[in-house]
Design an enzyme around this catalytic site. Structure first.
Site, PDB file in Angstrom:
ATOM      1  N   TYR A   1       0.837  -1.215   0.000  1.00  0.00           N
ATOM      2  CA  TYR A   1       0.000   0.000   0.000  1.00  0.00           C
ATOM      3  C   TYR A   1       0.866   1.258   0.000  1.00  0.00           C
ATOM      4  O   TYR A   1       1.039   1.907   1.016  1.00  0.00           O
ATOM      5  CB  TYR A   1      -0.888  -0.039   1.251  1.00  0.00           C
ATOM      6  CG  TYR A   1      -1.925   1.055   1.379  1.00  0.00           C
ATOM      7  CD1 TYR A   1      -2.873   1.278   0.384  1.00  0.00           C
ATOM      8  CD2 TYR A   1      -1.977   1.843   2.525  1.00  0.00           C
ATOM      9  CE1 TYR A   1      -3.841   2.262   0.532  1.00  0.00           C
ATOM     10  CE2 TYR A   1      -2.944   2.823   2.684  1.00  0.00           C
ATOM     11  CZ  TYR A   1      -3.866   3.028   1.679  1.00  0.00           C
ATOM     12  OH  TYR A   1      -4.832   4.007   1.827  1.00  0.00           O
TER      13      TYR A   1
ATOM     14  N   ARG B   1      -1.468   8.119  -3.703  1.00  0.00           N
ATOM     15  CA  ARG B   1      -2.332   7.061  -3.180  1.00  0.00           C
ATOM     16  C   ARG B   1      -3.705   7.596  -2.763  1.00  0.00           C
ATOM     17  O   ARG B   1      -3.839   8.717  -2.316  1.00  0.00           O
ATOM     18  CB  ARG B   1      -1.629   6.429  -1.971  1.00  0.00           C
ATOM     19  CG  ARG B   1      -2.294   5.194  -1.412  1.00  0.00           C
ATOM     20  CD  ARG B   1      -1.491   4.653  -0.242  1.00  0.00           C
ATOM     21  NE  ARG B   1      -1.567   5.511   0.938  1.00  0.00           N
ATOM     22  CZ  ARG B   1      -0.734   5.450   1.966  1.00  0.00           C
ATOM     23  NH1 ARG B   1       0.282   4.593   1.945  1.00  0.00           N
ATOM     24  NH2 ARG B   1      -0.881   6.243   2.997  1.00  0.00           N
ATOM     25  N   ASP B   2      -4.696   6.717  -2.884  1.00  0.00           N
ATOM     26  CA  ASP B   2      -6.051   7.014  -2.427  1.00  0.00           C
ATOM     27  C   ASP B   2      -6.534   8.341  -3.001  1.00  0.00           C
ATOM     28  O   ASP B   2      -6.896   9.263  -2.284  1.00  0.00           O
ATOM     29  CB  ASP B   2      -6.085   7.032  -0.896  1.00  0.00           C
ATOM     30  CG  ASP B   2      -7.297   6.298  -0.349  1.00  0.00           C
ATOM     31  OD1 ASP B   2      -8.068   5.754  -1.148  1.00  0.00           O
ATOM     32  OD2 ASP B   2      -7.469   6.278   0.875  1.00  0.00           O
TER      33      ASP B   2
ATOM     34  N   SER C   1      -5.899   9.425   3.860  1.00  0.00           N
ATOM     35  CA  SER C   1      -4.815   8.449   3.737  1.00  0.00           C
ATOM     36  C   SER C   1      -3.861   8.751   2.600  1.00  0.00           C
ATOM     37  O   SER C   1      -3.324   7.856   1.969  1.00  0.00           O
ATOM     38  CB  SER C   1      -5.409   7.056   3.552  1.00  0.00           C
ATOM     39  OG  SER C   1      -6.313   7.054   2.455  1.00  0.00           O
TER      40      SER C   1
ATOM     41  N   ASP D   1      -7.981   0.342  -2.760  1.00  0.00           N
ATOM     42  CA  ASP D   1      -8.606   1.538  -3.346  1.00  0.00           C
ATOM     43  C   ASP D   1      -8.095   1.945  -4.712  1.00  0.00           C
ATOM     44  O   ASP D   1      -8.790   2.648  -5.433  1.00  0.00           O
ATOM     45  CB  ASP D   1      -8.474   2.762  -2.428  1.00  0.00           C
ATOM     46  CG  ASP D   1      -9.366   2.686  -1.216  1.00  0.00           C
ATOM     47  OD1 ASP D   1     -10.227   1.799  -1.180  1.00  0.00           O
ATOM     48  OD2 ASP D   1      -9.190   3.492  -0.302  1.00  0.00           O
TER      49      ASP D   1
ATOM     50  N   ASP E   1      -9.635   5.210  11.033  1.00  0.00           N
ATOM     51  CA  ASP E   1      -9.777   5.454   9.602  1.00  0.00           C
ATOM     52  C   ASP E   1      -9.392   6.875   9.218  1.00  0.00           C
ATOM     53  O   ASP E   1      -8.912   7.112   8.104  1.00  0.00           O
ATOM     54  CB  ASP E   1     -11.225   5.220   9.164  1.00  0.00           C
ATOM     55  CG  ASP E   1     -11.641   3.772   9.262  1.00  0.00           C
ATOM     56  OD1 ASP E   1     -10.816   2.899   8.946  1.00  0.00           O
ATOM     57  OD2 ASP E   1     -12.790   3.508   9.651  1.00  0.00           O
TER      58      ASP E   1
END
Length: 450
Positions: free
Chosen positions: A175, A180-181, A187, A227, A405
């Site tokens: 990850y 990212r995301d 995140s 994701d 989260d």
């Protein structure tokens, strides 16, 4: 969403009057950090990104991992890894890769859980909480600085296997894609495409591979990039996602090739029923996964897809949640059954693992897209190979329950509006850090009960 076993601080679990150096792997700095910035002897407070400084063993590594000599390109470099993989052969097993293996328990999460249980005064709830430490979860490698830790974990699994005569399996999450995301804020990762992020990602993958290669007696199962690919199906209208499309595909192909070369059994992340399970998304999703698989050379250790990662959907719901109205695939089994034929026709292996770590309570969200620390959630079905479906290899816990989260602090640079919704738990810390109140809720509402 940050769905990471982040190896971050247990500071929130320590009474406020304690003032001591942070232990190994604890957070020691970053934007918004107000805790101790010193580390115990033998550890150095090391910058992982602007938001997280962490106590790591030895001297501080470079905050910008060296790029490979290859320039950024839409074509991933050819993997250079050679040698036998953890099965001792270049051919994967024909069946379920979990069968016959003992799943290694990550000590970091176990320590988090034990510390959290120590803060619960009710004896019954404390006893239930302690049981969570013995339930296997995946370990998330969300920054390159954690790559050496994988070697430590594999060494421990190898030693346990040799001592007991059992075969051990280590579960990891890969990850760290650049940008990212792309459709969320909580995140954001350490690499950016604009700052040579793709080459840095290749280096990250190479470091994981180098650790895995040292322990051919340990089987590794990996979930690949939660994701990322699902965003390419539904969120290309988001500028960051459309801008990341080529890097996501190229990075994923490189990861599949490199990890395949050392015999890592892989499941690509495929969102969940409320994301790719809508009828309009099934065919585009299957086409994307099938094409990437072919572009990577149809790696034989790619086993299938992972669904419901860090989400709350039931594998099999007794009745549709009202929020799922309009989608006949209202739980994960309906989604999997609908997606599998399209995958098979495209040449992709239609096998699945399903995260049920926080799926113990249903009908708790206001909208299906609400993902952040949803109120009233509970730990769900325990990891098992008795899945009730020939398509599903295992029910697993991918998201370590209790790790946050995303923050509910609206002034945080990483605040995501989903974490401030009415069905999101209040007073939430930064993504990846321990959320004691939420962990206690997961324990209390566990179904089946702990």
């Amino acid at each position: 969403m940050l769905k990471s076993a982040s190896l971050l601080a247990l500071l929130s679990l320590v009474p406020a009057f304690v003032n001591a150096a942070q232990p190994l792997y604890a957070q020691c700095g970053g934007i918004g950090w107000s805790g101790d910035t010193s580390c115990v002897s033998g550890a150095v407070c090391t910058k992982l990104n602007d938001y997280y400084f962490q106590c790591l063993a030895g001297s501080a590594p470079s905050t910008s991992p060296p790029a490979t000599s290859l320039p950024p390109t839409s074509v991933p470099p050819t993997p250079t890894t050679t040698g036998t993989n953890p099965t001792g052969t270049t051919t994967p097993v024909a069946g379920n890769p979990f069968t016959g293996y003992t799943i290694w328990l990550t000590p970091y999460y176990a320590d988090e859980v034990k510390a959290a249980a120590g803060l619960i005064s009710d004896a019954t709830q404390k006893a239930k909480a302690l049981k969570v430490a013995d339930i296997p979860t995946f370990t998330w490698f969300d920054v390159v600085a954690k790559a050496p830790t994988l070697g430590t974990y594999l060494a421990d699994a190898s030693a346990k296997g040799k001592a007991s005569g059992q075969k051990y399996l280590v579960q990891i999450v890969v990850y760290d894609l650049p940008d990212r995301d792309c459709a969320a804020l909580a995140s954001n990762g350490e690499f950016s495409i604009a700052n040579d992020g793709l080459n840095k990602y290749y280096n990250y993958i190479d470091q994981l591979v180098a650790q895995i290669k040292k322990y051919p007696d340990v089987r590794v199962v990996a979930v690949i990039e939660p994701d990322s690919l699902a965003n390419l199906v539904t969120n290309l209208n988001v500028a960051k996602c459309s801008g990341a499309q080529a890097a996501y595909k190229t990075g994923t192909i490189y990861a599949l090739k490199q990890l395949n070369a050392v015999g890592v059994y892989m499941y690509l992340d495929a969102g969940h029923a409320g994301w790719l399970g809508w009828s309009a998304n099934l065919s585009p999703a299957a086409q994307l996964y099938s094409q990437l698989y072919k572009d990577a050379g149809s790696p034989p250790f790619v086993r299938g897809l992972a669904t419901n990662v860090a989400n709350y959907n039931a594998l099999t719901a007794s009745s549709p949640d009202p929020i799922t109205q309009g989608n006949s695939n209202y739980d994960e089994i309906h989604y999997i059954n609908a997606l599998a034929p399209a995958l098979t026709s495209g040449g992709f292996p239609a096998h699945f693992i399903v995260d049920q770590g926080r799926s113990g309570v249903q009908n708790i969200r206001q909208e299906w897209g609400d993902w952040c620390n949803v109120k009233g959630a509970g730990f769900g079905a325990r990891p098992t190979l008795n899945t009730g479906s020939s398509l599903i290899d295992a029910i697993v816990w991918i998201k370590p329950g209790g790790e946050c989260d995303g923050t509910s602090n609206t002034s945080s640079p990483r605040y995501d509006a989903h974490c401030g919704l009415s069905d999101a738990a209040p007073n939430a810390p930064e993504a990846g850090t321990w959320f004691q109140a939420y962990f206690e809720t997961l324990v209390k509402n566990a179904n089946p009960a702990l």
